[in-house]
Design a protein around this motif. Sequence first.
Motif, PDB file in Angstrom:
ATOM      1  N   UNK A 149       0.821  -1.205   0.000  1.00  0.00           N
ATOM      2  CA  UNK A 149       0.000   0.000   0.000  1.00  0.00           C
ATOM      3  C   UNK A 149       0.857   1.258   0.000  1.00  0.00           C
ATOM      4  N   UNK A 150       1.922   1.280   0.798  1.00  0.00           N
ATOM      5  CA  UNK A 150       2.749   2.471   0.889  1.00  0.00           C
ATOM      6  C   UNK A 150       3.377   2.803  -0.462  1.00  0.00           C
ATOM      7  N   UNK A 151       3.726   1.778  -1.222  1.00  0.00           N
ATOM      8  CA  UNK A 151       4.295   2.031  -2.551  1.00  0.00           C
ATOM      9  C   UNK A 151       3.222   2.506  -3.522  1.00  0.00           C
ATOM     10  N   UNK A 152       2.015   1.969  -3.351  1.00  0.00           N
ATOM     11  CA  UNK A 152       0.910   2.334  -4.225  1.00  0.00           C
ATOM     12  C   UNK A 152       0.546   3.812  -4.084  1.00  0.00           C
ATOM     13  N   UNK A 153       0.682   4.347  -2.831  1.00  0.00           N
ATOM     14  CA  UNK A 153       0.346   5.761  -2.600  1.00  0.00           C
ATOM     15  C   UNK A 153       1.547   6.669  -2.817  1.00  0.00           C
ATOM     16  N   UNK A 154       2.673   6.093  -3.247  1.00  0.00           N
ATOM     17  CA  UNK A 154       3.825   6.918  -3.598  1.00  0.00           C
ATOM     18  C   UNK A 154       4.828   7.147  -2.503  1.00  0.00           C
ATOM     19  N   UNK A 155       4.723   6.386  -1.400  1.00  0.00           N
ATOM     20  CA  UNK A 155       5.734   6.468  -0.333  1.00  0.00           C
ATOM     21  C   UNK A 155       6.660   5.270  -0.502  1.00  0.00           C
ATOM     22  N   UNK A 156       7.895   5.531  -0.867  1.00  0.00           N
ATOM     23  CA  UNK A 156       8.790   4.429  -1.199  1.00  0.00           C
ATOM     24  C   UNK A 156       9.605   3.989   0.024  1.00  0.00           C
ATOM     25  N   UNK A 157       9.721   2.690   0.210  1.00  0.00           N
ATOM     26  CA  UNK A 157      10.444   2.170   1.381  1.00  0.00           C
ATOM     27  C   UNK A 157      11.917   2.549   1.335  1.00  0.00           C
ATOM     28  N   UNK A 158      12.483   2.736   2.499  1.00  0.00           N
ATOM     29  CA  UNK A 158      13.921   2.996   2.582  1.00  0.00           C
ATOM     30  C   UNK A 158      14.636   1.765   3.129  1.00  0.00           C
ATOM     31  N   UNK A 159      15.905   1.905   3.402  1.00  0.00           N
ATOM     32  CA  UNK A 159      16.688   0.746   3.837  1.00  0.00           C
ATOM     33  C   UNK A 159      16.219   0.238   5.202  1.00  0.00           C
ATOM     34  N   UNK A 160      15.629   1.134   6.024  1.00  0.00           N
ATOM     35  CA  UNK A 160      15.131   0.689   7.334  1.00  0.00           C
ATOM     36  C   UNK A 160      13.898  -0.190   7.157  1.00  0.00           C
ATOM     37  N   UNK A 161      13.005   0.214   6.245  1.00  0.00           N
ATOM     38  CA  UNK A 161      11.814  -0.604   5.959  1.00  0.00           C
ATOM     39  C   UNK A 161      12.231  -2.006   5.514  1.00  0.00           C
ATOM     40  N   UNK A 162      13.174  -2.040   4.598  1.00  0.00           N
ATOM     41  CA  UNK A 162      13.640  -3.345   4.115  1.00  0.00           C
ATOM     42  C   UNK A 162      14.315  -4.131   5.240  1.00  0.00           C
ATOM     43  N   UNK A 163      15.021  -3.421   6.126  1.00  0.00           N
ATOM     44  CA  UNK A 163      15.695  -4.112   7.232  1.00  0.00           C
ATOM     45  C   UNK A 163      14.688  -4.856   8.105  1.00  0.00           C
ATOM     46  N   UNK A 164      13.535  -4.205   8.350  1.00  0.00           N
ATOM     47  CA  UNK A 164      12.495  -4.830   9.174  1.00  0.00           C
ATOM     48  C   UNK A 164      12.035  -6.133   8.542  1.00  0.00           C
ATOM     49  N   UNK A 165      11.767  -6.091   7.236  1.00  0.00           N
ATOM     50  CA  UNK A 165      11.301  -7.298   6.537  1.00  0.00           C
ATOM     51  C   UNK A 165      12.392  -8.363   6.482  1.00  0.00           C
ATOM     52  N   UNK A 166      13.594  -7.946   6.188  1.00  0.00           N
ATOM     53  CA  UNK A 166      14.702  -8.911   6.108  1.00  0.00           C
ATOM     54  C   UNK A 166      14.841  -9.665   7.427  1.00  0.00           C
ATOM     55  N   UNK A 167      14.813  -8.914   8.530  1.00  0.00           N
ATOM     56  CA  UNK A 167      14.958  -9.535   9.852  1.00  0.00           C
ATOM     57  C   UNK A 167      13.806 -10.493  10.136  1.00  0.00           C
ATOM     58  N   UNK A 168      12.587 -10.068   9.806  1.00  0.00           N
ATOM     59  CA  UNK A 168      11.405 -10.885  10.112  1.00  0.00           C
ATOM     60  C   UNK A 168      11.405 -12.184   9.324  1.00  0.00           C
ATOM     61  N   UNK A 169      11.710 -12.102   8.040  1.00  0.00           N
ATOM     62  CA  UNK A 169      11.683 -13.313   7.210  1.00  0.00           C
ATOM     63  C   UNK A 169      12.831 -14.259   7.545  1.00  0.00           C
ATOM     64  N   UNK A 170      13.984 -13.702   7.853  1.00  0.00           N
ATOM     65  CA  UNK A 170      15.080 -14.574   8.273  1.00  0.00           C
ATOM     66  C   UNK A 170      14.754 -15.253   9.600  1.00  0.00           C
TER      67      UNK A 170
END
Length: 997
Positions: free
Chosen positions: A362-383
């Motif tokens: 949703x955040x990408x759909x409304x034009x708010x692009x994830x940063x490295x911190x957003x990706x860090x959260x997902x990376x940690x959770x999936x690992x």
Amino acid sequence: MGSSLRHFIKQSQCDKTLLRPVLISLTSVRPLSSSSQTIKPGGLYASFFCTLIHLFLSRNRLSKAADAFSAMRNYNYVPESLQSWNRLLREFNNSGMVSQVWFVYSEMISCGVTPNVTTRNIVLHSVCKVGRVGLALDLLRDTSFGECDVVSYNTVIWGFCKYGFVEQGFGLCSEMIKKGFTFDEFTCNILVKGFIDTGFLGYLEWIRDQFGYKGIGYVDVVGFNTLIHGFSKAGNVNSALEMLSRMMEEKSFPNVVTYNTLIDMFCKMMDIPQAKSLFDELMVPQNNGGSVLEELDIKPNAITFTSLINGYLKQQGLEEALNLYEKMAMDGLSYDVVTYTSLIYGLCKHGRIDDAQALFQKMQWVGVYPNHITYSVFLHSFFKSRNAAVPLGLQSQMVVRGIPFDVVVFTIMMDGLFKSGRPDEAEMMFKSLLASGLVPNCFTYSALIDGRCKLGDLDNAKSTFQEMEGKNVSPNVITYTALINGFLKFGKHEAVLEILEKMVVERVMPNIFAYSSLIDGYFKAGEEEVAIRFYEEMKSCGLEENNFVLDAFVNNYKRKGKMNEAGLFFQNMISKGLFPDSINYTSLMDGYFKAGEELAACRMVEEMTEKDVQFDAVAYNVIANGLLGLGKYEVESVYNGIKEHGLSPNLETFNTIIAAYCRVGKIDNALSLWKEIKSVGLVPNEITSNLMVGGLCEAGKIDEAMDLLNEMASLRIYPSSTTHRLMVYAASKSKKGDDILLIHDRIIALGLKPSQKVYNALITTLCRLGMTRKATLALQEMKSSGFSPDIVTYNVLINGYCKSSHLKKAVDTFLHMLVEGVSPNISTYHTLLRGLSKGGLMKEALKLVDDMLERGFEIDSDVYNILVSGYGRIGNRREAIRFYCEMISKGFVPQTSTYNVLISEFAKVGMMIQARELMNEMQEKMVPLNSSTYDILISGWCKLAKRAELERALRASYEYKVKMLLNEMNEKGFEPCESTFRYMTLVFQRQRKKKKS
């Protein structure tokens, strides 16, 4: 300007010599002393170059801008005014090109342009930005450098504060006063921030009083906000709130930043009610006596909401955070990347990964692009969920989107790859971090050390630790705990003590997690006293038990089978206020199930339900294993119960249920689950495959098992040595060597990597069936594939030859093994001695015993049993008794078969009293009597009772002994063999005839 530019272009079209160097060779810079023709300086050309430079800088083409300036000066063009020079200086400075600022300034001076105070301040700012505060101070004090003002002093003070020299910056204040400059709010704000950043919070009170209070009034709203931030950072709530009051008194009214700072402070202190109270003041000022706030029209912004959202998330208030998220939209506020990232983190932390992914989309759909911190959260959770495929996809996404990797991202990726069983990729990630120019921090090194320790690569882990120290990266308690875990896991207890000593020297105190590791590690090593000492030391340090300590103790009690003690310790921890988690309950429940205490295990299930402890897949797997292991529950009911609780079975759950179906022979149900696994998007693993193969083979469905292996191969999951063993064993039921070899070849063709273990399994199967010739062919194939036979191979072959009575080949194989340099083990001697003994070759057996003794082996219980039995079989009672006596004298207890041989030898010569004594000895030494023991004794007494010359009373005594032994035999569930039955029939028939006569 437009007409001038058009005129310049027109002239350029006519002047080819000018067009080429300016537009084509703009980057080729000639020195000012060049002998080339000097074009008369012109404002038009200089203006064009300046415009071009500004254009390059606005497009971030910094090197082009620098080259353009050099080209301008190369042709001796000079900006037309001081204002133009200052603009160049300012824009180069704003672009971060500090060295270029100094170059432009030098050119400016060489052109005879006199700098003004603006010039001076830009240059001062540029050198301060890169930490050259000493040079800045010299320039400030150099009167030939030009004029200076309050901004000049503020700039240098800022430089000192930025690089931690706040006291030196503060010292410039007296120089300012001496030169007639008065402080302004910027001076105050810079110093306040400097003292906060360097941790000299004691000065804040003084600055507050000297600059802000008592009517001087240098502290504006920014200064007050900075002071509030400083007190908040120090955890000084009272002083922070006092600043809010003083702002009101000095008519420096708070703004939204003030409230955001205070709300953030209370959230970090976990005082959510106070944070919410301030938030409510902003939301409804008129209801809170907030007439001033109403006049100022202060309203919460996105930062306000995000701070409170973070506060709720830290206290597990996910629903409250989501409600605030919705309220933001209702108030017309736009979400930024920080808000989205905070909520994504909260959802991931609560296990709502799907909702987090939906918000990510949703955040990408409304034009708010994830940063490295957003990706860090997902990376940690999936690992953390052991799903490595998704993080690797996210990594690729970051690369495509040009999102730079910081140290945190690299560390998460490296740690996750290690924990996902991809150590090579983890090591490559660390190399990529170094290649990118980033500096690993303590957490990066800790993750690398932890990964290497878990792989058993302790030497490299230790060298990494030394490298870390060499680069002045101080190890923390996490680093030391990783080393402790690694060395404990591999039994390096001396190294653990060295690590603990180093921690003491470095003043790094073990935390609760370090103590948990020490307690658990020493428990696992069987050193319970040491573990208890660490536990007591932990308590003396004021540390309370956590869930890891509880787990360590429960697991230790489980290993020792002391479930009562485990339960008592568990309840004691609860009484102390510890809240056991799902892992603790699952561990205790598993122990109860394995101890056969079904009711206690079920009580744990009830307690988890009552206390709302969430059941995870592991808990359900333990319950399923426990209930199914008891054999009291239907597999279907257990499986349906899991699904009724709303839990999606994971692969381990499926494996558990499949194993249960295969155990009870319901292979069709297992096949249905096999299809269900794929339908829910899971991929069967090696365990699943082997369970299904084992079940199908047990059901005699070898072709179906082979089809399943073909399907697995299409998924790039290839047969293992376990699969091979199961299939080869199943094929052996046909007792056809060709079938066994065919299965072996087909599994190799499906991708099984040949190994020593694989060939040993094949040779074992063939030898067990007595197919030693085909086993020899398999041995030749093994050698041709590059694998040398080991002790297992030779033992199997020797055993095969002995079983098929090819004793010469068995001895030859033994000798060949010695020639090949493979040392025999005790099992080799047992196998060959047993074969020679059964073949009656006792002289050869004794020679083998001598060889065994020469090689440092001792005669054990098995060897004595073999020798006694061997001599008994060939009727050499004297040697049999001799070895028996020697055996007893050394404290060995003969086996049942050994006693049977000796009893048989006495029975053959009618020495039944001695035979009976041996039987009594068996009972005293708790050696079980078997059917053969009774057969031998009964037959022996029957033979004595048949003697014609025997006295009547003695015969009756023998017949009575036969009856007693027969009754005892029947009570134990044994039945006489055919020959024993014939002897008894003859005895009892004679007895009946005498009674009739």
